[in-house]
Design a protein around this motif. Sequence first.
Motif, PDB file in Angstrom:
ATOM      1  N   PRO A  12      40.464  37.197  -7.328  1.00 18.18           N
ATOM      2  CA  PRO A  12      39.360  36.219  -6.851  1.00 18.18           C
ATOM      3  C   PRO A  12      38.907  36.150  -8.548  1.00 18.18           C
ATOM      4  N   TYR A  13      39.793  35.865 -10.476  1.00 17.27           N
ATOM      5  CA  TYR A  13      39.237  35.843 -11.132  1.00 17.27           C
ATOM      6  C   TYR A  13      39.797  34.314 -11.026  1.00 17.27           C
ATOM      7  N   PHE A  14      40.901  33.992 -10.531  1.00 15.68           N
ATOM      8  CA  PHE A  14      41.078  33.010 -10.845  1.00 15.68           C
ATOM      9  C   PHE A  14      41.177  31.802  -9.827  1.00 15.68           C
ATOM     10  N   SER A  15      39.920  30.104 -10.384  1.00 12.44           N
ATOM     11  CA  SER A  15      39.074  30.221  -9.099  1.00 12.44           C
ATOM     12  C   SER A  15      39.964  28.647  -8.698  1.00 12.44           C
ATOM     13  N   THR A  16      40.012  28.016  -8.224  1.00 13.99           N
ATOM     14  CA  THR A  16      40.755  26.452  -8.387  1.00 13.99           C
ATOM     15  C   THR A  16      40.103  25.514  -7.896  1.00 13.99           C
ATOM     16  N   PRO A  17      39.837  24.874  -8.701  1.00 12.99           N
ATOM     17  CA  PRO A  17      38.933  23.820  -8.673  1.00 12.99           C
ATOM     18  C   PRO A  17      38.478  22.563  -7.726  1.00 12.99           C
ATOM     19  N   GLU A  18      37.377  23.071  -6.952  1.00 13.45           N
ATOM     20  CA  GLU A  18      37.188  22.046  -5.988  1.00 13.45           C
ATOM     21  C   GLU A  18      37.659  20.392  -5.716  1.00 13.45           C
ATOM     22  N   THR A  19      37.620  20.016  -4.615  1.00 18.50           N
ATOM     23  CA  THR A  19      38.029  19.045  -4.073  1.00 18.50           C
ATOM     24  C   THR A  19      36.768  18.239  -4.323  1.00 18.50           C
ATOM     25  N   HIS A  20      37.691  17.392  -3.760  1.00 13.44           N
ATOM     26  CA  HIS A  20      36.048  15.940  -4.389  1.00 13.44           C
ATOM     27  C   HIS A  20      34.817  15.967  -2.581  1.00 13.44           C
ATOM     28  N   SER A  21      36.041  16.180  -1.626  1.00 10.30           N
ATOM     29  CA  SER A  21      35.373  16.171  -0.405  1.00 10.30           C
ATOM     30  C   SER A  21      34.602  17.669   0.029  1.00 10.30           C
ATOM     31  N   GLU A  22      35.209  18.386  -0.912  1.00 10.71           N
ATOM     32  CA  GLU A  22      34.210  19.612  -1.024  1.00 10.71           C
ATOM     33  C   GLU A  22      33.534  20.048  -1.619  1.00 10.71           C
ATOM     34  N   ARG A  23      33.504  19.256  -2.843  1.00 13.29           N
ATOM     35  CA  ARG A  23      32.047  19.427  -3.049  1.00 13.29           C
ATOM     36  C   ARG A  23      30.608  18.644  -2.873  1.00 13.29           C
ATOM     37  N   GLN A  24      31.355  17.640  -2.586  1.00 15.44           N
ATOM     38  CA  GLN A  24      30.603  16.687  -1.939  1.00 15.44           C
ATOM     39  C   GLN A  24      29.776  17.159  -0.409  1.00 15.44           C
ATOM     40  N   ALA A  25      30.129  18.320   0.132  1.00 12.00           N
ATOM     41  CA  ALA A  25      30.323  18.533   1.074  1.00 12.00           C
ATOM     42  C   ALA A  25      29.270  19.887   0.678  1.00 12.00           C
ATOM     43  N   ARG A  26      29.532  20.525  -0.251  1.00 14.36           N
ATOM     44  CA  ARG A  26      28.535  22.253  -0.862  1.00 14.36           C
ATOM     45  C   ARG A  26      27.117  21.197  -0.778  1.00 14.36           C
ATOM     46  N   LEU A  27      27.671  19.874  -1.793  1.00 13.21           N
ATOM     47  CA  LEU A  27      25.817  18.805  -2.503  1.00 13.21           C
ATOM     48  C   LEU A  27      25.387  18.962  -1.128  1.00 13.21           C
ATOM     49  N   LEU A  28      25.687  18.090   0.123  1.00 18.90           N
ATOM     50  CA  LEU A  28      25.061  17.394   0.899  1.00 18.90           C
ATOM     51  C   LEU A  28      24.542  19.140   1.947  1.00 18.90           C
TER      52      LEU A  28
ATOM     53  N   SER B 164      11.103  21.309  -9.152  1.00 20.80           N
ATOM     54  CA  SER B 164      11.872  21.671  -7.881  1.00 20.80           C
ATOM     55  C   SER B 164      11.504  22.458  -7.210  1.00 20.80           C
ATOM     56  N   ASN B 165      10.565  22.444  -6.106  1.00 18.03           N
ATOM     57  CA  ASN B 165      11.075  23.923  -5.519  1.00 18.03           C
ATOM     58  C   ASN B 165      11.444  24.900  -4.650  1.00 18.03           C
ATOM     59  N   ARG B 166      12.082  24.818  -4.996  1.00 16.65           N
ATOM     60  CA  ARG B 166      13.776  25.582  -4.067  1.00 16.65           C
ATOM     61  C   ARG B 166      13.648  27.097  -4.316  1.00 16.65           C
TER      62      ARG B 166
ATOM     63  N   GLN C 109      23.580  21.426  -0.276  1.00 20.62           N
ATOM     64  CA  GLN C 109      21.764  21.646  -0.981  1.00 20.62           C
ATOM     65  C   GLN C 109      21.098  20.885  -0.812  1.00 20.62           C
ATOM     66  N   MET C 110      21.395  19.381  -0.271  1.00 25.37           N
ATOM     67  CA  MET C 110      20.519  18.827  -0.768  1.00 25.37           C
ATOM     68  C   MET C 110      19.307  18.408   0.855  1.00 25.37           C
ATOM     69  N   GLU C 111      19.975  19.310   1.411  1.00 21.94           N
ATOM     70  CA  GLU C 111      19.659  19.202   3.633  1.00 21.94           C
ATOM     71  C   GLU C 111      17.742  18.429   3.330  1.00 21.94           C
ATOM     72  N   GLY C 112      17.283  17.896   4.018  1.00 20.61           N
ATOM     73  CA  GLY C 112      16.283  17.609   3.997  1.00 20.61           C
ATOM     74  C   GLY C 112      15.122  16.627   2.997  1.00 20.61           C
ATOM     75  N   ASN C 113      16.638  15.776   2.294  1.00 26.75           N
ATOM     76  CA  ASN C 113      16.328  15.417   1.228  1.00 26.75           C
ATOM     77  C   ASN C 113      15.606  13.742   2.203  1.00 26.75           C
ATOM     78  N   PRO C 114      15.047  13.191   1.695  1.00 28.36           N
ATOM     79  CA  PRO C 114      15.111  12.191   2.353  1.00 28.36           C
ATOM     80  C   PRO C 114      15.966  10.862   1.706  1.00 28.36           C
ATOM     81  N   ARG C 115      16.166  10.888   0.560  1.00 24.73           N
ATOM     82  CA  ARG C 115      16.985  10.238   0.161  1.00 24.73           C
ATOM     83  C   ARG C 115      18.439   9.303   0.669  1.00 24.73           C
ATOM     84  N   VAL C 116      18.955  11.309   0.014  1.00 25.54           N
ATOM     85  CA  VAL C 116      19.528  11.525   0.871  1.00 25.54           C
ATOM     86  C   VAL C 116      20.538  10.984   1.970  1.00 25.54           C
ATOM     87  N   ALA C 117      19.385  11.537   3.304  1.00 26.35           N
ATOM     88  CA  ALA C 117      19.292  11.291   5.074  1.00 26.35           C
ATOM     89  C   ALA C 117      19.048   9.997   4.891  1.00 26.35           C
TER      90      ALA C 117
END
Length: 160
Positions: A47-63, A28-30, A65-73
């Motif tokens: 701020p010490y009690f964080s909520t677990p992120e929902t599936h859609s929030e996690r998916q949006a966060r991961l997308l 990885s060259n990030r 992060q992976m912006e520019g990846n040809p497989r994701v596109a």
Amino acid sequence: MTASQQVSSGVRQRLAAPRGHRFSRPGSNRPLVASPQPREHRHSSGPYFSTPETHSERQARLLRQMEGNPRVAHMLRHGPTPQWFEVDRQRREQAEREARRLEEAIVALTDDSPAPTRGRHRAPRPWWGWPAVAVSTTLLLVQSTVEAFGQAVFQTGFPL
């Protein structure tokens, strides 16, 4: 390290990064990413009690992060799996169902008595006596042949 030496910004950045984010993974060259800010829990303050992120929030966060990846596109354009993948899965399930039906029909046509159980099966031990039997039989045959030949030579004399 002495106080007179300057610490580079890269070293400072690595030391300030949270555990697990200090060094890049192989391949990885990030650049290092700052840790996300803690979110506040919906039912308590601080701020010490964080909520677990929902599936859609996690998916949006991961997308993000992976912006520019040809497989994701490609996945975003064409969907997570191709259409033939689903068709092939359905075809395999249908073939399994037909095979199960055929097997049940064959079992129904044959006799209904179950196969006799043999109890606890144990494979027979290999018998290691075969080489001994072969050697002793050969020696006995050779001895009897030599004895018969010796008697014939002793009684008639050695042919010249």
